[in-house]
Design a protein around this motif. Sequence first.
Motif, PDB file in Angstrom:
ATOM      1  N   TYR A   1       0.848  -1.191   0.000  1.00 49.14           N
ATOM      2  CA  TYR A   1       0.000   0.000   0.000  1.00 49.14           C
ATOM      3  C   TYR A   1       0.884   1.242   0.000  1.00 49.14           C
ATOM      4  O   TYR A   1       2.066   1.196   0.353  1.00 49.14           O
TER       5      TYR A   1
ATOM      6  N   GLN B   1      -8.567  -2.139   7.165  1.00 47.57           N
ATOM      7  CA  GLN B   1      -9.204  -0.975   6.544  1.00 47.57           C
ATOM      8  C   GLN B   1     -10.147  -1.399   5.437  1.00 47.57           C
ATOM      9  O   GLN B   1      -9.844  -2.267   4.634  1.00 47.57           O
ATOM     10  N   ARG B   2     -11.311  -0.793   5.388  1.00 45.69           N
ATOM     11  CA  ARG B   2     -12.333  -1.175   4.418  1.00 45.69           C
ATOM     12  C   ARG B   2     -12.043  -0.609   3.030  1.00 45.69           C
ATOM     13  O   ARG B   2     -11.341   0.377   2.864  1.00 45.69           O
ATOM     14  N   ASN B   3     -12.622  -1.265   2.036  1.00 48.87           N
ATOM     15  CA  ASN B   3     -12.468  -0.807   0.660  1.00 48.87           C
ATOM     16  C   ASN B   3     -13.021   0.609   0.515  1.00 48.87           C
ATOM     17  O   ASN B   3     -14.081   0.927   1.027  1.00 48.87           O
TER      18      ASN B   3
ATOM     19  N   ALA C   1     -11.390   3.403   1.550  1.00 44.14           N
ATOM     20  CA  ALA C   1     -10.781   4.357   2.468  1.00 44.14           C
ATOM     21  C   ALA C   1      -9.786   5.213   1.693  1.00 44.14           C
ATOM     22  O   ALA C   1      -9.201   4.785   0.703  1.00 44.14           O
ATOM     23  N   THR C   2      -9.597   6.426   2.160  1.00 45.60           N
ATOM     24  CA  THR C   2      -8.853   7.392   1.360  1.00 45.60           C
ATOM     25  C   THR C   2      -7.431   7.645   1.828  1.00 45.60           C
ATOM     26  O   THR C   2      -6.698   8.336   1.144  1.00 45.60           O
TER      27      THR C   2
ATOM     28  N   THR D   1      -4.929   5.494   2.246  1.00 46.30           N
ATOM     29  CA  THR D   1      -3.910   4.650   1.628  1.00 46.30           C
ATOM     30  C   THR D   1      -4.318   4.305   0.211  1.00 46.30           C
ATOM     31  O   THR D   1      -5.491   4.333  -0.149  1.00 46.30           O
TER      32      THR D   1
ATOM     33  N   GLY E   1      -3.430  -2.125   5.206  1.00 43.22           N
ATOM     34  CA  GLY E   1      -3.878  -1.355   4.065  1.00 43.22           C
ATOM     35  C   GLY E   1      -5.287  -1.755   3.689  1.00 43.22           C
ATOM     36  O   GLY E   1      -6.014  -2.384   4.449  1.00 43.22           O
ATOM     37  N   ASP E   2      -5.699  -1.359   2.503  1.00 44.22           N
ATOM     38  CA  ASP E   2      -7.014  -1.711   1.988  1.00 44.22           C
ATOM     39  C   ASP E   2      -6.908  -3.086   1.354  1.00 44.22           C
ATOM     40  O   ASP E   2      -6.498  -3.230   0.199  1.00 44.22           O
ATOM     41  N   GLU E   3      -7.264  -4.131   2.112  1.00 46.51           N
ATOM     42  CA  GLU E   3      -7.023  -5.503   1.666  1.00 46.51           C
ATOM     43  C   GLU E   3      -7.745  -5.819   0.369  1.00 46.51           C
ATOM     44  O   GLU E   3      -7.179  -6.485  -0.518  1.00 46.51           O
TER      45      GLU E   3
ATOM     46  N   ALA F   1      -8.729  -3.729  -2.055  1.00 45.36           N
ATOM     47  CA  ALA F   1      -8.097  -3.028  -3.179  1.00 45.36           C
ATOM     48  C   ALA F   1      -6.778  -3.687  -3.554  1.00 45.36           C
ATOM     49  O   ALA F   1      -6.465  -3.850  -4.743  1.00 45.36           O
TER      50      ALA F   1
ATOM     51  N   ALA G   1     -13.336  -9.913   3.691  1.00 45.67           N
ATOM     52  CA  ALA G   1     -12.532  -9.276   2.647  1.00 45.67           C
ATOM     53  C   ALA G   1     -11.953 -10.322   1.703  1.00 45.67           C
ATOM     54  O   ALA G   1     -11.856 -10.106   0.486  1.00 45.67           O
TER      55      ALA G   1
END
Length: 472
Positions: A124, A138-140, A142-143, A145, A170-172, A174, A219
């Motif tokens: 990330y 962190q959810r998909n 999020a800004t 990362t 990080g955003d798993e 993404a 996720a």
Amino acid sequence: MPSATPRSALAIRPRPTPTSNQEPPPRKLKHRPCTSYSENDPLSFLQVYSPQNSYEARPYKRSMPSPTKTIAVVNSSGRQAASFIRVAAAVGYQVRAQLRNLDGIVASEIASLPNVTVIVGDLYTKTAGSSASPPLGQRNGATNTGVDHERIAELFRGAQLAFINTTFWGDEVAIGRALADAAVKANIQHYVFSTMPNHSLHTPPTAAEPWPSLPLWSAKETISNYIKSLPALASKTTHLYTGIYNNNFTSLPYPLFCMELQPDGSFKWQAPFHPHVKLPWLDAEHDVGPAVLQIFKDGPGKWAGKSIPLAYEMLSPVEACAAFSRGVGRKVTYKRGDIEIKVKIPNGYRDQLVALEELYNLGKDDGSKQPYYFGTKELEERCPDQALALWEGPRGLEEYAREVFPLEEAANGLKWMDEGTGGDDTDAVEGEIVGGIEEEDEGSDDDDVLTMGGGGTGGENTPARREESWLA
């Protein structure tokens, strides 16, 4: 097996006696004797063999070429990835291993292995002003990362195979999607993705209420579904489900799998699982590597598009405690109860524990209502047979408790194994039985906390337990 016929009833053939001028026939050997003498050596008469037994008459052995393919692996200090890298590198595969950093004994080991190229850094990217590490799980969308597409492209450069176990840094979702897209561009031939279920998508029609999803697992199913939406990758992907790690157990006060040492030298495990409902178990460090290697050897022709539940034992918590007791040589009691959090843990992992407790409370009074660990009955019914078809030498929970658990405890700075059991034997006594159940009581108000991965005493700051290895 001894013969049922009396010895006296067996006909004995007499040995032929040669005449005085007759030489006994040469003794025929099945194989050419091992000797350092050549056929022209004066001492070669000591060896008797016939031409048909010579090396020249034997068929040539098939050549056993070394593996020529390269495998991309992420989260390489995690239990699954490290287990696989050790095995793959040992048999000659080239491995491109992504590591967040080189801290810790596992990361150092992986970086030192032959045939391993290490790509160091997170998958990330951090935006300006963000913290050094993003929130766990962190959810998909999020800004704070992004995804490091350059590092992912570098990871797949020259690779033909990939073993991917995404993590909660990080955003798993993404990152998982970006890894899948990069695998398509790199024309990866076989993609093994370590996944877990989103239980909310597997609620049976007969359930009284919907199953909640576990954030760190849901996720993974989202990523699995994205992979299935990519025709170029779906036809090359194997989805791997892994059971509860034997290696999760520790006597440090970490949540869910704490084998709490009691004053009398026994252990107690408290968790929300029904005491008599079987769960899938796996020694991740010992058995993931050989099993995944066999999946790659079998190839996508056999496993593409398939889901594999990797678990080598199906044990209820009571049976697990009995196995652990036999291995460690002490009483081990199971207590059905809430998950106790006595250490400071990342918020994302706390959310996971809260959801897991809610999920397994559905079967608190009736074990038949407890959700399946892998989400579906069909997957769990394949355990352990499908795993054993891949790798026949697993390390069970009893063996782990006997041979490995004390070593891991020592690596965490603990010394109970040197102190004995205080004179108590390990036989069952009234009120506490080996592999038994302790009745639930009121929760403790203990405010003492330790920090995961460091900052405390008693060994919890050692590299043997780091955040990135949890549930990985």
